[in-house]
Design an enzyme around this catalytic site. Structure first.
Site, PDB file in Angstrom:
ATOM      1  N   GLY A 249      33.032  34.684  37.276  1.00  0.00           N
ATOM      2  CA  GLY A 249      32.330  35.600  36.400  1.00  0.00           C
ATOM      3  C   GLY A 249      33.218  36.567  35.647  1.00  0.00           C
ATOM      4  N   GLU A 291      36.284  31.700  41.973  1.00  0.00           N
ATOM      5  CA  GLU A 291      35.839  30.546  41.188  1.00  0.00           C
ATOM      6  C   GLU A 291      35.780  30.862  39.693  1.00  0.00           C
ATOM      7  OE1 GLU A 291      32.696  28.699  44.430  1.00  0.00           O
ATOM      8  OE2 GLU A 291      31.994  30.207  43.009  1.00  0.00           O
ATOM      9  N   PRO A 292      36.913  31.093  39.065  1.00  0.00           N
ATOM     10  CA  PRO A 292      36.865  31.364  37.634  1.00  0.00           C
ATOM     11  C   PRO A 292      36.569  30.096  36.833  1.00  0.00           C
ATOM     12  CG  PRO A 292      39.150  31.242  38.363  1.00  0.00           C
ATOM     13  CD  PRO A 292      38.283  31.100  39.595  1.00  0.00           C
ATOM     14  N   GLY A 293      35.664  30.202  35.890  1.00  0.00           N
ATOM     15  CA  GLY A 293      35.412  29.105  34.959  1.00  0.00           C
ATOM     16  C   GLY A 293      35.864  29.568  33.587  1.00  0.00           C
ATOM     17  N   ARG A 294      35.034  30.448  33.014  1.00  0.00           N
ATOM     18  CA  ARG A 294      35.309  30.998  31.687  1.00  0.00           C
ATOM     19  C   ARG A 294      36.723  31.587  31.582  1.00  0.00           C
ATOM     20  NH1 ARG A 294      31.008  32.929  28.802  1.00  0.00           N
ATOM     21  NH2 ARG A 294      29.908  33.074  30.790  1.00  0.00           N
ATOM     22  N   TYR A 335      22.222  32.997  24.250  1.00  0.00           N
ATOM     23  CA  TYR A 335      22.455  34.317  24.858  1.00  0.00           C
ATOM     24  C   TYR A 335      22.733  35.405  23.845  1.00  0.00           C
ATOM     25  CZ  TYR A 335      24.480  31.236  28.584  1.00  0.00           C
ATOM     26  OH  TYR A 335      24.751  30.275  29.500  1.00  0.00           O
ATOM     27  N   CYS A 362      18.747  22.024  12.128  1.00  0.00           N
ATOM     28  CA  CYS A 362      17.466  22.447  11.561  1.00  0.00           C
ATOM     29  C   CYS A 362      16.768  23.464  12.445  1.00  0.00           C
ATOM     30  CB  CYS A 362      16.584  21.230  11.323  1.00  0.00           C
ATOM     31  SG  CYS A 362      17.336  20.113  10.153  1.00  0.00           S
ATOM     32  N   GLU A 363      17.394  24.599  12.617  1.00  0.00           N
ATOM     33  CA  GLU A 363      16.836  25.716  13.374  1.00  0.00           C
ATOM     34  C   GLU A 363      17.347  26.989  12.716  1.00  0.00           C
ATOM     35  OE1 GLU A 363      14.927  25.721  16.189  1.00  0.00           O
ATOM     36  OE2 GLU A 363      14.949  23.526  16.354  1.00  0.00           O
ATOM     37  N   TYR A 391      31.764  26.688  28.203  1.00  0.00           N
ATOM     38  CA  TYR A 391      30.336  26.509  27.931  1.00  0.00           C
ATOM     39  C   TYR A 391      30.062  26.160  26.471  1.00  0.00           C
ATOM     40  CZ  TYR A 391      30.482  28.783  32.431  1.00  0.00           C
ATOM     41  OH  TYR A 391      30.795  29.086  33.725  1.00  0.00           O
TER      42      TYR A 391
END
Ligand SMILES: *Cc1c(COP(=O)(O)O)cnc(C)c1O
Length: 436
Positions: A249, A291-294, A335, A362-363, A391
């Site tokens: 995180g 547990e680093p991801g980002r 987000y 198309c949004e 991500y």
């Protein structure tokens, strides 16, 4: 306040460079949209996590949270760097094993691990399963009894810590869908059940309070709470945790306004709090896992797009469209995540307009960067969006039948294709149709 130019490297030509490779050269060679990783930056980030533990002589494991960027190449890089990884599905486990992660370095997370995923993890003899709830515990126990096999497990608790981040990426609160809650006694009951089962080797406890966290207070709170839990469980059940896993995180810098603590500062603080409490409670010092991801991959990648059409709505706003968007980066739509965008061949040019950079999907929510200061732009210009390494690709979709982008690894001035661009045919590969 820091400068958004800090988000990129530039070369002698004044162009943005990634891992020493000119961004324009990359787009000429591989096309756009293109996700380009500076793998030297990933390696340095991994080393800086490892070094904090080594310098303080603390038993540890750095576990790459692979949902941030699950790819063969990244698992290979993680394996080379002697770190572990976590997986949250059978698919990630399959990719991690194919990428050469040693099974014992893999841990398995998730709030609804399917029976066949648990069987797969048991058969592959992975390092540890992080048990999330009673249903999963009972399914796992049945699988292990059936196979007469043992498995190392950790118990995930919801520590009741609310991290300062977006509600959707906050996971530590009691109301979280993840983990056993402590206050009601659920977590203690789960521990008792686990300790009573000879097929389970309970190595420790786990918590993860959320993602993109800037404030160390959340981690301090979690570390204190977990140490207290270990003291209680030591007194009540004689349980000595070998591992205290405090999750990931750690926040990164996406924009000029973001000013996160360096990840190693977070880790150092966590270690100090745990050591202090463990000594105070006369417990044995557990190994600390993070547990680093980002934080390992997020700011290492830049997405390169080609500018296409633009639209001026007098007195309202200017739109600049690029050849990607929510299909390769859903985070702004999901987000309200903020990014910056710079022109790849003239990041230093004077900004003369404020435009909203949108994708081709198309949004109306397909916005990459709102109110982005830019120099004058022309169709064909290459636009760079930094800090897209986490991500992004893993949340990519084929919405509107747009192929997912190519991914390259760049280091020391060399680039290498690690995920090729999808073709139209790739997008139909699972379709059987009705005329067989
Ligand atoms: C997502 C996740 C992580 C990684 O989060 P980052 O914000 O990418 O560091 C770590 N642990 C668990 C259990 C997760 O679900």
């Amino acid at each position: 306040m820091t400068n958004r130019l800090d988000l990129v490297d530039t070369n002698a030509a004044g162009h943005i460079a990634i891992g020493g490779v000119d961004a324009l050269k990359l787009t000429q060679q591989y096309g756009t949209p293109l996700i380009a990783y500076d793998t030297g930056a990933i390696r340095r980030q991994i080393r800086s996590f490892q070094r904090v533990f080594e310098d303080l002589n603390i038993a540890h494991r750095v576990v790459y949270a692979s949902k941030a960027f699950s790819s063969l190449a990244m698992y290979q890089l993680a394996a080379e760097s002697n770190i572990g990884c976590d997986v949250v599905s059978g698919g990630e486990l399959y990719a991690a094993l194919k990428g050469g992660m040693r099974p014992e370095m893999i841990e398995f997370h998730g709030n609804n691990k399917l029976p066949h995923e648990l069987e797969y993890a048991v058969d592959a003899q992975i390092g540890c399963i992080v048990v999330d709830n009673f249903q999963e515990l009972h399914t796992l126990q049945a699988i292990l009894a059936d196979r007469q096999q043992t498995m190392r497990v950790m118990l995930r608790v919801a520590p009741g810590i609310l991290a300062e981040t977006h509600e959707y990426i906050s996971t530590g609160q009691e109301k979280s869908k993840f983990g056993f809650d402590i206050r009601s006694g659920q977590a203690a009951r789960a521990l008792q059940e686990m300790l009573a089962d000879d097929h389970l080797d309970v190595i420790g406890v786990h918590c993860h309070i959320g993602s993109q966290i800037f404030d160390v207070q959340g981690f301090i709170g979690a570390a204190k709470k977990m140490a207290l839990l270990l003291r209680d469980w030591n007194q009540e059940f004689g349980f000595d945790a070998q591992v205290l896993n405090l999750g990931g995180g750690f926040g990164i810098k996406y924009t000029g306004e973001d000013d996160p603590l360096p990840a190693e500062e977070f880790v150092k603080t966590i270690i100090e709090v745990v050591e202090y409490k463990v000594n105070k409670y006369h417990l044995q010092m557990p190994a600390i896992w993070v547990e680093p991801g980002r934080a390992l991959v997020g700011d290492a990648a830049t997405t390169l797009y080609t500018i296409g059409s633009s639209k001026h709505v007098a007195g309202v706003c200017d739109y600049i469209s690029v050849d990607g968007g929510m299909g390769d980066n859903i985070r702004p739509a999901l987000y309200h995540a903020k990014y910056e965008a710079l022109l790849a061949d003239r990041p230093h040019a004077e900004n003369t307009q404020v435009a909203t950079v949108v994708g081709k999907y198309c949004e109306s929510g397909d916005i990459l960067v709102e109110d982005c200061p830019l120099p004058p732009t022309h169709p064909g210009d290459v636009l760079a969006v930094p800090a897209t390494g986490a991500y992004g690709y893993t949340m990519a979709s084929n919405y509107n039948r747009n192929p997912r982008p190519a991914v390259v690894f760049c280091e020391n001035g060399e680039s290498r294709l690690v995920i090729r661009r999808e073709t139209y045919a790739d997008m139909l590969r699972c379709e059987v149709g009705i005329a067989q």
